[in-house]
Scaffold this motif. Structure first.
Motif, mmCIF file in Angstrom:
data_model
loop_
_atom_site.group_PDB
_atom_site.id
_atom_site.type_symbol
_atom_site.label_atom_id
_atom_site.label_comp_id
_atom_site.label_asym_id
_atom_site.label_seq_id
_atom_site.Cartn_x
_atom_site.Cartn_y
_atom_site.Cartn_z
ATOM 1 N N LYS A 44 0.820 -1.216 0.000
ATOM 2 C CA LYS A 44 0.000 0.000 0.000
ATOM 3 C C LYS A 44 0.856 1.269 0.000
ATOM 4 O O LYS A 44 0.313 2.369 -0.002
ATOM 5 C CB LYS A 44 -0.913 0.027 1.226
ATOM 6 C CG LYS A 44 -2.035 -0.976 1.172
ATOM 7 C CD LYS A 44 -3.193 -0.428 0.382
ATOM 8 C CE LYS A 44 -4.436 -1.271 0.616
ATOM 9 N NZ LYS A 44 -5.629 -0.649 0.107
ATOM 10 N N LYS A 117 -6.244 1.795 10.331
ATOM 11 C CA LYS A 117 -7.109 1.089 9.372
ATOM 12 C C LYS A 117 -7.840 2.068 8.468
ATOM 13 O O LYS A 117 -7.971 1.840 7.268
ATOM 14 C CB LYS A 117 -8.108 0.185 10.110
ATOM 15 C CG LYS A 117 -7.498 -1.060 10.660
ATOM 16 C CD LYS A 117 -8.532 -2.102 11.047
ATOM 17 C CE LYS A 117 -9.537 -1.615 12.025
ATOM 18 N NZ LYS A 117 -10.435 -2.657 12.540
ATOM 19 N N TYR A 121 -6.999 2.101 4.303
ATOM 20 C CA TYR A 121 -7.967 1.774 3.260
ATOM 21 C C TYR A 121 -8.438 2.974 2.458
ATOM 22 O O TYR A 121 -9.270 2.825 1.569
ATOM 23 C CB TYR A 121 -9.157 1.030 3.857
ATOM 24 C CG TYR A 121 -8.802 -0.385 4.243
ATOM 25 C CD1 TYR A 121 -8.447 -1.306 3.273
ATOM 26 C CD2 TYR A 121 -8.779 -0.774 5.572
ATOM 27 C CE1 TYR A 121 -8.103 -2.601 3.613
ATOM 28 C CE2 TYR A 121 -8.431 -2.067 5.919
ATOM 29 C CZ TYR A 121 -8.105 -2.977 4.935
ATOM 30 O OH TYR A 121 -7.760 -4.251 5.281
#
Length: 124
Positions: A44, A117, A121
């Motif tokens: 990521k 989190k 995302y």
């Protein structure tokens, strides 16, 4: 120097997101170890830094030293400037950066994980 311990279940959670422990290949271009993120998620392109409240001048916790003020102020201000430069450099390289203060980790690790989190995302 105070070491921040992240308990094993949290590290296991972080590793499940793809956290790499050895970033030397990815961040080898930085000239000093202190410039590497504490956690890095290569898939990521996501870096996490945990900044010590004293060394990085936390607005909530920082107290100016009583002795050798010139020395310590110069050193700590240099850290703060370097933090900004590193964040900008990584952002320019399309690496997302999240910074936590040491007191945030110590006081409410679960909140930090929720924030992680949420940012992890985000679509960028």
């Amino acid at each position: 120097v105070k070491k921040i311990k992240i308990h094993r279940p949290t590290m296991t959670k972080m590793k499940s997101y793809g956290c790499t422990a050895n970033q030397s290949e990815i961040f080898g271009k930085f000239s000093h170890k202190r410039q590497k993120p504490d956690l890095f998620f290569s898939k990521k392109r996501f870096a996490i830094f945990i900044d010590g409240c004293f060394w990085h001048k936390c607005p909530r916790c920082y107290t100016e030293p009583k002795s050798s003020r010139d020395y310590w102020n110069a050193k700590i201000n240099k850290n703060v400037t370097r933090d900004l430069q590193i964040t900008l450099q990584l952002t320019n390289e399309n690496i997302r950066v999240l910074r936590f203060w040491e007191h945030e980790i110590e006081e409410n690790l679960e909140n930090c994980f929720i924030k992680f989190k949420s940012k992890y995302y985000e679509h960028k």
